[in-house]
Design an enzyme around this catalytic site. Sequence first.
Site, PDB file in Angstrom:
ATOM      1  N   CYS A   1     -16.358 -10.879   8.975  1.00 18.66           N
ATOM      2  CA  CYS A   1     -15.912 -11.991   8.117  1.00 18.66           C
ATOM      3  C   CYS A   1     -16.343 -13.337   8.705  1.00 18.66           C
ATOM      4  O   CYS A   1     -16.736 -14.235   7.971  1.00 18.66           O
ATOM      5  CB  CYS A   1     -14.392 -12.007   7.988  1.00 18.66           C
ATOM      6  N   ASP A   2     -16.254 -13.504  10.026  1.00 20.48           N
ATOM      7  CA  ASP A   2     -16.408 -14.839  10.615  1.00 20.48           C
ATOM      8  C   ASP A   2     -17.668 -15.032  11.462  1.00 20.48           C
ATOM      9  O   ASP A   2     -17.950 -16.155  11.888  1.00 20.48           O
ATOM     10  CB  ASP A   2     -15.183 -15.151  11.512  1.00 20.48           C
TER      11      ASP A   2
ATOM     12  N   CYS B   1     -12.123 -10.601  12.940  1.00 23.81           N
ATOM     13  CA  CYS B   1     -13.068  -9.892  12.065  1.00 23.81           C
ATOM     14  C   CYS B   1     -14.468 -10.478  12.227  1.00 23.81           C
ATOM     15  O   CYS B   1     -14.775 -11.546  11.682  1.00 23.81           O
ATOM     16  CB  CYS B   1     -12.588  -9.988  10.616  1.00 23.81           C
TER      17      CYS B   1
HETATM   18  C1  LIG Z   1     -14.092  -4.406  10.026  1.00 23.60           C
HETATM   19  C2  LIG Z   1     -13.942  -2.927   9.760  1.00 23.60           C
HETATM   20  C3  LIG Z   1     -15.054  -2.146   9.551  1.00 23.60           C
HETATM   21  C4  LIG Z   1     -14.927  -0.774   9.302  1.00 23.60           C
HETATM   22  N1  LIG Z   1     -16.063  -0.046   9.095  1.00 23.60           N
HETATM   23  C5  LIG Z   1     -15.965   1.261   8.791  1.00 23.60           C
HETATM   24  C6  LIG Z   1     -17.137   2.030   8.508  1.00 23.60           C
HETATM   25  O1  LIG Z   1     -18.259   1.535   8.546  1.00 23.60           O
HETATM   26  N2  LIG Z   1     -16.980   3.350   8.197  1.00 23.60           N
HETATM   27  C7  LIG Z   1     -15.738   3.947   8.148  1.00 23.60           C
HETATM   28  O2  LIG Z   1     -15.676   5.133   7.828  1.00 23.60           O
HETATM   29  N3  LIG Z   1     -14.626   3.248   8.408  1.00 23.60           N
HETATM   30  C8  LIG Z   1     -14.695   1.926   8.738  1.00 23.60           C
HETATM   31  N4  LIG Z   1     -13.565   1.211   9.022  1.00 23.60           N
HETATM   32  C9  LIG Z   1     -12.257   1.925   9.036  1.00 23.60           C
HETATM   33  C10 LIG Z   1     -11.751   2.154   7.612  1.00 23.60           C
HETATM   34  O3  LIG Z   1     -11.770   0.938   6.935  1.00 23.60           O
HETATM   35  C11 LIG Z   1     -10.340   2.741   7.630  1.00 23.60           C
HETATM   36  O4  LIG Z   1     -10.316   3.882   8.451  1.00 23.60           O
HETATM   37  C12 LIG Z   1      -9.875   3.143   6.217  1.00 23.60           C
HETATM   38  O5  LIG Z   1      -9.979   2.065   5.320  1.00 23.60           O
HETATM   39  C13 LIG Z   1      -8.434   3.620   6.278  1.00 23.60           C
HETATM   40  O6  LIG Z   1      -7.964   3.867   5.001  1.00 23.60           O
HETATM   41  P1  LIG Z   1      -6.404   3.685   4.672  1.00 23.60           P
HETATM   42  O7  LIG Z   1      -6.233   4.091   3.273  1.00 23.60           O
HETATM   43  O8  LIG Z   1      -5.582   4.316   5.704  1.00 23.60           O
HETATM   44  O9  LIG Z   1      -6.139   2.124   4.844  1.00 23.60           O
HETATM   45  P2  LIG Z   1      -6.804   0.917   4.071  1.00 23.60           P
HETATM   46  O10 LIG Z   1      -8.070   1.341   3.425  1.00 23.60           O
HETATM   47  O11 LIG Z   1      -6.833  -0.222   5.008  1.00 23.60           O
HETATM   48  O12 LIG Z   1      -5.767   0.613   2.894  1.00 23.60           O
HETATM   49  C14 LIG Z   1      -4.446   0.208   3.131  1.00 23.60           C
HETATM   50  C15 LIG Z   1      -3.954  -0.444   1.857  1.00 23.60           C
HETATM   51  O13 LIG Z   1      -2.551  -0.635   1.959  1.00 23.60           O
HETATM   52  C16 LIG Z   1      -2.218  -1.889   1.413  1.00 23.60           C
HETATM   53  N5  LIG Z   1      -0.956  -2.309   2.004  1.00 23.60           N
HETATM   54  C17 LIG Z   1      -0.715  -2.821   3.235  1.00 23.60           C
HETATM   55  N6  LIG Z   1       0.590  -3.060   3.408  1.00 23.60           N
HETATM   56  C18 LIG Z   1       1.193  -2.682   2.261  1.00 23.60           C
HETATM   57  C19 LIG Z   1       2.539  -2.683   1.828  1.00 23.60           C
HETATM   58  N7  LIG Z   1       3.551  -3.113   2.605  1.00 23.60           N
HETATM   59  N8  LIG Z   1       2.812  -2.241   0.572  1.00 23.60           N
HETATM   60  C20 LIG Z   1       1.811  -1.798  -0.228  1.00 23.60           C
HETATM   61  N9  LIG Z   1       0.530  -1.774   0.136  1.00 23.60           N
HETATM   62  C21 LIG Z   1       0.225  -2.195   1.369  1.00 23.60           C
HETATM   63  C22 LIG Z   1      -3.399  -2.785   1.751  1.00 23.60           C
HETATM   64  O14 LIG Z   1      -3.478  -3.876   0.842  1.00 23.60           O
HETATM   65  C23 LIG Z   1      -4.576  -1.815   1.608  1.00 23.60           C
HETATM   66  O15 LIG Z   1      -5.138  -1.845   0.314  1.00 23.60           O
HETATM   67  C24 LIG Z   1     -13.650  -0.165   9.261  1.00 23.60           C
HETATM   68  C25 LIG Z   1     -12.516  -0.959   9.473  1.00 23.60           C
HETATM   69  C26 LIG Z   1     -12.656  -2.320   9.723  1.00 23.60           C
HETATM   70  C27 LIG Z   1     -11.419  -3.174   9.945  1.00 23.60           C
END
Ligand SMILES: Cc1cc2nc3c(=O)[nH]c(=O)nc-3n(C[C@H](O)[C@H](O)[C@H](O)COP(=O)(O)OP(=O)(O)OC[C@H]3O[C@@H](n4cnc5c(N)ncnc54)[C@H](O)[C@@H]3O)c2cc1C
Length: 301
Positions: free
Chosen positions: A137-138, A134
């Site tokens: 983060c780092d 990340c």
């Molecule tokens: C460093 C970084 C920067 C990014 N920047 C952007 C940006 O600028 N713009 C953009 O549009 N997108 C960005 N993204 C992408 C974006 O973050 C993701 O596409 C989006 O968050 C996906 O949503 P999601 O709900 O699928 O997953 P997430 O938002 O990741 O949520 C998944 C959730 O599931 C939970 N979880 C995991 N395992 C379990 C389990 N076994 N049981 C219960 N809960 C669980 C986690 O705690 C988390 O809260 C970025 C991603 C990263 C890593």
Amino acid sequence: MNKVYDLIIAGGGASGLTAALYAARNGYDFIVIDPAPPAGSSAALADEVDNYTGFSNISGFELMQKFYAHAKELGTQFVKDEVQNIEKSDGIFTVGCAKKNYRAKTVIFCAGASHKNLGVSGEEEFAGKGVSYCAVCDGFFFKDKVVTVVGGGNTAVSDALYLSKICRRVFLVHRRSKLKAERILVKELEKTNNTDIIYNNEVIQILGESSVNSVRLKDGRKLKTDGVFVAVGLAPRSLPVKKIVTLDNNGYIVADESCKTSTDGLFAAGDIRTKRLRQIITACCDGANAVLSADEYLEKQ
Ligand SMILES: Cc1cc2nc3c(=O)[nH]c(=O)nc-3n(C[C@H](O)[C@H](O)[C@H](O)COP(=O)(O)OP(=O)(O)OC[C@H]3O[C@@H](n4cnc5c(N)ncnc54)[C@H](O)[C@@H]3O)c2cc1C
């Protein structure tokens, strides 16, 4: 036997919190299960999000806190637990968690995806001692130092761009002859004067003593570097449902915009499903669509 909810949302990130809004407004009896909402969302790692409509200059963490507050405001009940296994029997889902089991008529599974490892010697040994997954983060720990980013997609190029503002020099090592990232990002990177893109090459070994001091490339060269940022793709967290839904070759749950999976009543939303663009905005669309599909399913029951 514990109660049967209308819906369980497994994952409280971008898609799960949006699904919670729609479920609350539909008057469902539902819970969101997540070990650490909203900090667990990968969006919370984004230093700055400027492609979510209506917001500019907002950190990913602040945006996710807004999502979380909105869901709470509408009465969403959060359970801090980790989903480990989901089974369906006699039309009811049992969601097995680390602390307790829960039951529901429908489930939206939206646990997102985590980073993939490079799988080379030294990666595990130097994790946290120069090897990072990340940049946001780092990156700060490598101020004025030399770092190497590995990968060629949006994350790798964004990481290289971000690091070019902090570090003295940034190498981006990509195994193909062309970057896969969006053109706008590549152009931005090309404008920097402290970044070198090394095409058609791979990091095959990470070397150091107490921390990273170099990497070995496939062509035999040794590159001096203080840090290695691995950005080689995502691994969907589909393990808890792998026995009951169809996954593609990369482990993503096969589902289209309706978020329907191969198991009736189980829906997949966000980064965890097969899709073109994995972003906050597309995850939110999934959250809304998944509730609509759950609604249609419940109507038929
Ligand atoms: C460093 C970084 C920067 C990014 N920047 C952007 C940006 O600028 N713009 C953009 O549009 N997108 C960005 N993204 C992408 C974006 O973050 C993701 O596409 C989006 O968050 C996906 O949503 P999601 O709900 O699928 O997953 P997430 O938002 O990741 O949520 C998944 C959730 O599931 C939970 N979880 C995991 N395992 C379990 C389990 N076994 N049981 C219960 N809960 C669980 C986690 O705690 C988390 O809260 C970025 C991603 C990263 C890593």
